[in-house]
Design an enzyme around this catalytic site. Structure first.
Site, PDB file in Angstrom:
ATOM      1  N   GLU A  71       0.252  -1.336   0.065  1.00 58.14           N
ATOM      2  CA  GLU A  71      -0.201  -0.068  -0.062  1.00 58.14           C
ATOM      3  C   GLU A  71       1.064   1.169   0.110  1.00 58.14           C
ATOM      4  O   GLU A  71       0.650   2.370  -0.475  1.00 58.14           O
ATOM      5  CB  GLU A  71      -1.124   0.564   1.462  1.00 58.14           C
ATOM      6  CG  GLU A  71      -1.818   1.215   1.241  1.00 58.14           C
ATOM      7  CD  GLU A  71      -3.095   1.374   0.379  1.00 58.14           C
ATOM      8  OE1 GLU A  71      -2.132   2.185  -0.788  1.00 58.14           O
ATOM      9  OE2 GLU A  71      -4.188   0.364   0.680  1.00 58.14           O
ATOM     10  N   ASP A  87       1.061   3.530  -2.964  1.00 56.50           N
ATOM     11  CA  ASP A  87       0.486   5.630  -2.816  1.00 56.50           C
ATOM     12  C   ASP A  87       2.191   6.913  -3.149  1.00 56.50           C
ATOM     13  O   ASP A  87       1.671   7.092  -3.412  1.00 56.50           O
ATOM     14  CB  ASP A  87       0.215   5.949  -1.963  1.00 56.50           C
ATOM     15  CG  ASP A  87      -0.524   4.770  -1.229  1.00 56.50           C
ATOM     16  OD1 ASP A  87      -1.456   4.237  -2.058  1.00 56.50           O
ATOM     17  OD2 ASP A  87      -1.452   4.581   0.414  1.00 56.50           O
ATOM     18  N   SER A 131      -6.976   2.336  -3.483  1.00 56.78           N
ATOM     19  CA  SER A 131      -6.030   2.363  -3.255  1.00 56.78           C
ATOM     20  C   SER A 131      -5.111   2.680  -4.566  1.00 56.78           C
ATOM     21  O   SER A 131      -4.309   3.839  -3.838  1.00 56.78           O
ATOM     22  CB  SER A 131      -5.193   1.974  -2.708  1.00 56.78           C
ATOM     23  OG  SER A 131      -5.343   1.089  -1.649  1.00 56.78           O
TER      24      SER A 131
END
Length: 612
Positions: free
Chosen positions: A301, A305, A519
């Site tokens: 994650e 990002d 995400s």
């Protein structure tokens, strides 16, 4: 910050004069039914330490909200005139009487100023206490509750009370009744061999024609692998060079021990953004957050990002906020750790800073119904404070379609959590907060809605005025009775916008990985917003701040500034979900960004949209 010289005498005086507060009549402040999917196991150990957060009322918040909408409304003369940190704090500060009475109550339990910490506006008081004292203060019993599906556990209660005379001076206290399970919003994670992946598309494959894209086309490989180049082409941003010196910044939030690895970032840059090689980002640690740079500990994650947000916006300075703490813990490791929802830890920290990135992306959420309404509203008010200061906040809309955050339909729990167990769609929080921008997902070129794109309608927050026209048009297209009782047609609608959300090529622990989820959409849209902010700041204009009034105004008057997504749906809860359709829809919002057109609009000197 504490002011011992002011507060210690008050606290000491309270010890002398307020002892009766300990034994006065109490009133139930909050009570919830046993939460679905959790089992009460054992009484919480008396010496287990919890961090009580006490929210004092914000009597002038409506005034802050008025300021927020004025400085965020492109039709208003105050557009862009954001408030200072001090101005915001003055508008959320509690009454002196509330501070005094809460001080008296705490002191009656032996908690003087040295034991407390306060938010800059003094609207939150935090104190660490053993369970035994918390139970005495709140006239309750804490238990260890275990989540049936995962075995995770929390120390919680289903009801608590406070002295009657404090009822109007305390808004909420947590952790008490909150059984949320914050999760990252990524649905797919597949390790692929880089050479095999790229070989699937012939080198001479013709580009895909997309009239709104840069040059009117997008490379054919973007239908199977999303890269920085794909996004710049698709969203008409090729050739724009953001400044590294105009004060623009972009921030990414990280939770749940997700570490953004800088070695992986260099591999990503070598692969997709070679001009950014040897550049990096700043990491800020909050509430015991860590920065483990061991390659094997890299977080999928966090890497997704940071690699795409910073890759899209290079050389804009980037910040990664690593926030420690998580609600669940293992019941055999009862250490004195914070079991609050960590959004609030992040908010506490960032609201205390004078210098905040103008664009911030978050790819984590909870099922709205697992967050007590009082807590959700207070956290949402914290996001409003950031918006009033000129910060644009993006949140992933969810990965379960109209269901909860579980992408596997078999694991979705589409029932109310209020004891009725009624079938219901499950919106997510914080995307449901009207003061943030919720980002849904698309896939492929030309774009269609990706099936997992979270969307729907809040059961807590009413529909804000800026959505009224667009959302009403959508609701009018539904056949009478469609999903009657499964959603709240008067609620804040989700999402606001969308971006690509699958097949993203990142590097994780030294290897290329294909990953997807909203995400991916949130940092992508945030990257485009940061580029728009750079264009504005370079012209001496203020940052965009809270985006939603502007987004819906542009959509109404210049709809081609967003690429309307009209194909796809977001199934969940055993239904096909909603359909993507012309105009706003609860799958892709108003659509994906056309940077070139948006830049022309937002760099107008006064930005009065009616003059377009």
């Amino acid at each position: 910050m504490r002011s011992l010289s002011v507060w210690v005498p008050v606290a000491l005086a309270a010890v002398v004069f307020a002892v009766p507060a300990k034994d006065c009549a109490h009133k139930v402040k909050e009570s919830v039914p046993p939460p679905r999917g959790w089992t009460k196991s054992a009484p919480a150990p008396a010496d287990h330490v919890i961090e009580l957060r006490i929210a004092l009322p914000q009597p002038k918040f409506s005034e802050l909200e008025k300021h927020l909408y004025e400085v965020s409304d492109p039709f208003h003369d105050r557009y862009g005139q954001h408030l200072s940190k001090e101005e915001v704090e003055s508008l959320v500060a509690p009454e002196a009487e509330s501070i005094h009475l809460v001080n008296e109550w705490l002191a009656s339990h032996g908690l003087i100023e040295d034991h407390l910490s306060r938010s800059p506006a003094k609207d939150w008081v935090t104190v660490k206490v053993p369970v035994s004292l918390a139970e005495e203060m709140l006239k309750t019993e804490y238990h260890v509750w275990t989540h049936d599906a995962t075995g995770d556990a929390v120390v919680r209660t289903t009801a608590y009370s406070i002295p009657e005379h404090l009822d109007s001076h305390v808004e909420l206290i947590q952790p008490t009744t909150m059984f949320s399970r914050m999760k990252s919003l990524k649905t797919s994670f597949r390790i692929n061999d880089a050479q095999e992946k790229t070989a699937l598309v012939p080198a001479d494959a013709p580009p895909i024609s997309v009239p709104s894209a840069s040059g009117g086309h997008v490379d054919a490989s973007c239908n199977q692998t999303i890269t920085i180049t794909c996004l710049l082409e698709l969203y008409n941003a090729v050739g724009f060079k953001p400044s590294a010196k105009n004060g623009n910044q972009i921030g990414i939030t990280g939770y749940l021990e997700q570490f953004a690895n800088k070695e992986d970032l260099q591999l990503f840059y070598a692969d997709q953004r070679p001009d950014a090689l040897n550049s990096s980002f700043k990491t800020i640690l909050i509430n015991g957050g860590l920065n483990n740079q061991t390659l094997s500990e890299a977080g999928a994650e966090a890497n997704l990002d940071t690699q795409f947000a910073y890759g899209l916006t290079f050389p804009t300075p980037g910040t990664f906020f690593s926030t420690g703490g998580r609600p669940p813990f293992k019941p055999d490791v009862l250490t004195p750790t914070n079991t609050n929802e960590p959004y609030l830890d992040w908010l506490d920290f960032v609201l205390a800073q004078k210098d905040i990135p103008q664009t911030i992306s978050t790819s984590y959420a909870d099922d709205e119904q697992t967050v007590p309404e009082s807590f959700a509203k207070r956290v949402c008010n914290g996001f409003a404070q950031l918006g009033a200061r000129g910060v644009s906040l993006m949140f992933s809309s969810g990965d379960g379609g109209v269901g909860d955050g579980e992408e596997d339909p078999a694991l979705q729990q589409c029932f109310t959590n209020d004891g009725r167990n009624a079938t219901r769609f499950v919106p997510l929080f914080p995307p449901a907060c009207p003061f943030v921008t919720a980002v849904g997902g698309t896939i492929h070129v030309p774009e269609t809605a990706v099936f997992f794109s979270g969307g729907g309608f809040s059961d807590v927050f009413p529909r804000p005025a800026y959505q009224e026209l667009a959302v009403t048009k959508f609701l009018d297209t539904l056949a009478p009775g469609t999903y009657k009782g499964l959603f709240n047609p008067n609620g804040r609608a989700i999402p606001d916008v969308a971006a690509q959300a699958d097949l993203f090529r990142i590097f994780l622990s030294g290897r290329p990985v294909s990953i997807g989820g909203t995400s991916a959409a949130a940092p992508t849209f945030s990257g485009i917003v940061s580029l728009l902010n750079s264009a504005r700041l370079s012209k001496g204009l203020p940052p965009l701040g809270f985006l939603n009034p502007l987004i819906y105004a542009i959509h109404a008057l210049e709809p081609t500034a967003f690429n309307d997504i009209t194909v796809g749906n977001n199934p969940g809860c055993g239904t096909p979900g909603f359909n993507a359709t012309k105009g706003w829809d609860p799958v892709t919002g108003v659509g994906t960004p056309n940077f070139g057109k948006l830049k022309d609009i937002v760099t107008l000197d006064l930005l009065h949209i009616a003059g377009l």
